[in-house]
Design a protein around this motif. Structure first.
Motif, PDB file in Angstrom:
ATOM      1  N   GLY A  44       0.803  -1.220   0.000  1.00 49.30           N
ATOM      2  CA  GLY A  44       0.000   0.000   0.000  1.00 49.30           C
ATOM      3  C   GLY A  44       0.835   1.268   0.000  1.00 49.30           C
ATOM      4  N   TRP A  45       2.108   1.149  -0.362  1.00 46.59           N
ATOM      5  CA  TRP A  45       2.996   2.295  -0.405  1.00 46.59           C
ATOM      6  C   TRP A  45       2.799   3.061  -1.715  1.00 46.59           C
ATOM      7  N   ASN A  46       3.139   4.330  -1.705  1.00 46.07           N
ATOM      8  CA  ASN A  46       3.021   5.176  -2.885  1.00 46.07           C
ATOM      9  C   ASN A  46       4.341   5.174  -3.650  1.00 46.07           C
ATOM     10  N   PRO A  47       4.328   4.692  -4.899  1.00 42.59           N
ATOM     11  CA  PRO A  47       5.568   4.660  -5.675  1.00 42.59           C
ATOM     12  C   PRO A  47       5.946   6.042  -6.200  1.00 42.59           C
ATOM     13  N   ALA A  48       7.238   6.245  -6.349  1.00 43.25           N
ATOM     14  CA  ALA A  48       7.771   7.468  -6.938  1.00 43.25           C
ATOM     15  C   ALA A  48       9.064   7.111  -7.667  1.00 43.25           C
ATOM     16  N   VAL A  49       9.394   7.922  -8.657  1.00 43.39           N
ATOM     17  CA  VAL A  49      10.612   7.717  -9.446  1.00 43.39           C
ATOM     18  C   VAL A  49      11.455   8.977  -9.328  1.00 43.39           C
ATOM     19  N   GLU A  50      12.760   8.802  -9.094  1.00 44.30           N
ATOM     20  CA  GLU A  50      13.714   9.906  -9.025  1.00 44.30           C
ATOM     21  C   GLU A  50      14.927   9.564  -9.871  1.00 44.30           C
ATOM     22  N   MET A  64      12.956  14.681  -8.867  1.00 46.59           N
ATOM     23  CA  MET A  64      11.736  13.899  -8.871  1.00 46.59           C
ATOM     24  C   MET A  64      11.219  13.813 -10.312  1.00 46.59           C
ATOM     25  N   TRP A  65      10.870  12.607 -10.732  1.00 49.88           N
ATOM     26  CA  TRP A  65      10.250  12.404 -12.036  1.00 49.88           C
ATOM     27  C   TRP A  65       8.745  12.491 -11.825  1.00 49.88           C
ATOM     28  N   LYS A  66       8.177  13.593 -12.240  1.00 48.39           N
ATOM     29  CA  LYS A  66       6.764  13.873 -12.033  1.00 48.39           C
ATOM     30  C   LYS A  66       6.471  13.852 -10.527  1.00 48.39           C
ATOM     31  N   LEU A  67       5.227  13.688 -10.153  1.00 45.72           N
ATOM     32  CA  LEU A  67       4.854  13.595  -8.742  1.00 45.72           C
ATOM     33  C   LEU A  67       4.825  12.131  -8.326  1.00 45.72           C
ATOM     34  N   PRO A  68       4.898  11.843  -7.016  1.00 43.66           N
ATOM     35  CA  PRO A  68       4.698  10.452  -6.595  1.00 43.66           C
ATOM     36  C   PRO A  68       3.346   9.954  -7.110  1.00 43.66           C
ATOM     37  N   MET A  69       3.257   8.683  -7.369  1.00 39.96           N
ATOM     38  CA  MET A  69       2.045   8.090  -7.935  1.00 39.96           C
ATOM     39  C   MET A  69       1.117   7.645  -6.804  1.00 39.96           C
ATOM     40  N   PHE A  70       0.528   8.625  -6.140  1.00 38.52           N
ATOM     41  CA  PHE A  70      -0.315   8.367  -4.976  1.00 38.52           C
ATOM     42  C   PHE A  70      -1.451   7.408  -5.318  1.00 38.52           C
ATOM     43  N   GLY A  71      -1.512   6.298  -4.610  1.00 39.46           N
ATOM     44  CA  GLY A  71      -2.595   5.335  -4.781  1.00 39.46           C
ATOM     45  C   GLY A  71      -2.500   4.471  -6.021  1.00 39.46           C
ATOM     46  N   GLU A  72      -1.435   4.581  -6.773  1.00 36.92           N
ATOM     47  CA  GLU A  72      -1.307   3.790  -8.006  1.00 36.92           C
ATOM     48  C   GLU A  72      -1.100   2.316  -7.664  1.00 36.92           C
ATOM     49  N   ASN A  92      21.554   9.027 -16.502  1.00 35.01           N
ATOM     50  CA  ASN A  92      21.326   9.196 -15.065  1.00 35.01           C
ATOM     51  C   ASN A  92      20.988   7.880 -14.376  1.00 35.01           C
ATOM     52  N   HIS A  93      21.239   7.851 -13.063  1.00 38.82           N
ATOM     53  CA  HIS A  93      20.731   6.766 -12.234  1.00 38.82           C
ATOM     54  C   HIS A  93      19.254   7.038 -12.009  1.00 38.82           C
ATOM     55  N   VAL A  94      18.455   5.998 -12.036  1.00 42.55           N
ATOM     56  CA  VAL A  94      17.016   6.110 -11.783  1.00 42.55           C
ATOM     57  C   VAL A  94      16.686   5.192 -10.620  1.00 42.55           C
ATOM     58  N   ARG A  95      15.990   5.752  -9.627  1.00 38.73           N
ATOM     59  CA  ARG A  95      15.607   4.910  -8.495  1.00 38.73           C
ATOM     60  C   ARG A  95      14.101   4.921  -8.302  1.00 38.73           C
ATOM     61  N   LEU A  96      13.633   3.820  -7.766  1.00 35.30           N
ATOM     62  CA  LEU A  96      12.232   3.629  -7.445  1.00 35.30           C
ATOM     63  C   LEU A  96      12.089   3.693  -5.935  1.00 35.30           C
ATOM     64  N   ILE A  97      11.105   4.439  -5.478  1.00 35.38           N
ATOM     65  CA  ILE A  97      10.865   4.612  -4.049  1.00 35.38           C
ATOM     66  C   ILE A  97       9.450   4.171  -3.731  1.00 35.38           C
ATOM     67  N   GLY A  98       9.273   3.564  -2.580  1.00 40.59           N
ATOM     68  CA  GLY A  98       7.944   3.252  -2.064  1.00 40.59           C
ATOM     69  C   GLY A  98       7.751   4.052  -0.790  1.00 40.59           C
ATOM     70  N   TYR A  99       6.900   5.072  -0.845  1.00 43.29           N
ATOM     71  CA  TYR A  99       6.649   5.906   0.337  1.00 43.29           C
ATOM     72  C   TYR A  99       5.579   5.258   1.215  1.00 43.29           C
ATOM     73  N   ASN A 100       5.924   5.065   2.474  1.00 46.63           N
ATOM     74  CA  ASN A 100       5.000   4.509   3.452  1.00 46.63           C
ATOM     75  C   ASN A 100       4.264   5.674   4.099  1.00 46.63           C
ATOM     76  N   ASN A 101       3.024   5.892   3.685  1.00 45.10           N
ATOM     77  CA  ASN A 101       2.300   7.058   4.189  1.00 45.10           C
ATOM     78  C   ASN A 101       1.861   6.903   5.640  1.00 45.10           C
ATOM     79  N   PHE A 102       1.885   5.694   6.181  1.00 46.16           N
ATOM     80  CA  PHE A 102       1.530   5.505   7.590  1.00 46.16           C
ATOM     81  C   PHE A 102       2.670   5.933   8.506  1.00 46.16           C
ATOM     82  N   ASN A 103       3.896   5.557   8.134  1.00 43.59           N
ATOM     83  CA  ASN A 103       5.074   5.938   8.916  1.00 43.59           C
ATOM     84  C   ASN A 103       5.654   7.267   8.460  1.00 43.59           C
ATOM     85  N   GLN A 104       5.144   7.783   7.354  1.00 40.21           N
ATOM     86  CA  GLN A 104       5.628   9.014   6.747  1.00 40.21           C
ATOM     87  C   GLN A 104       7.133   8.943   6.495  1.00 40.21           C
TER      88      GLN A 104
END
Length: 118
Positions: A44-50, A64-72, A92-104
């Motif tokens: 249930g984490w929000n993905p983002a690309v940087e 940041m590549w666009k905005l985080p993909m909230f709820g995707e 460039n290096h590209v990384r994928l992030i999973g933001y945990n909105n519960f733990n912020q």
């Protein structure tokens, strides 16, 4: 006790630098990247690309590549955004992030495309 290994990561050699958890392992293939995205979605984490230039990867700022993909939850769409970022920034290096909105906080972060090093 096993021997501790020096990974010989040096600032003077951008190709040797280690970053994020998975950089100490062999590069992830496309199936392994897909499994990581599935894990992010399952948690249930929000993905983002940087992305960032290889010479600046140790700085605190990644673009940041666009905005985080909230709820995707569409794994293919997340992978397509990561691929689009890589195609737009092939050096460039590209990384994928999973933001945990519960733990912020970041639940996970991994470099999935490595840029060219000097």
């Amino acid at each position: 006790m096993s021997e501790v290994i020096d990974y010989k990561s040096r600032l003077s050699d951008p190709g040797s630098r280690k970053f994020e958890t998975f950089s100490y392992l062999p590069s992830l293939d496309q199936d392994q990247i897909r499994k990581q995205v599935e894990y992010i979605v399952k948690k249930g984490w929000n993905p983002a690309v940087e992305h960032t230039e290889p010479e600046f990867l140790m700085s605190n700022y990644w673009y940041m590549w666009k905005l985080p993909m909230f709820g995707e939850t569409d794994v293919d769409r997340i992978l397509a955004e990561a691929e689009a970022c890589h195609k737009a920034n092939p050096n460039n290096h590209v990384r994928l992030i999973g933001y945990n909105n519960f733990n912020q906080s970041q639940g996970t972060a991994m470099v999935i495309y490595r840029g060219k090093t000097v």
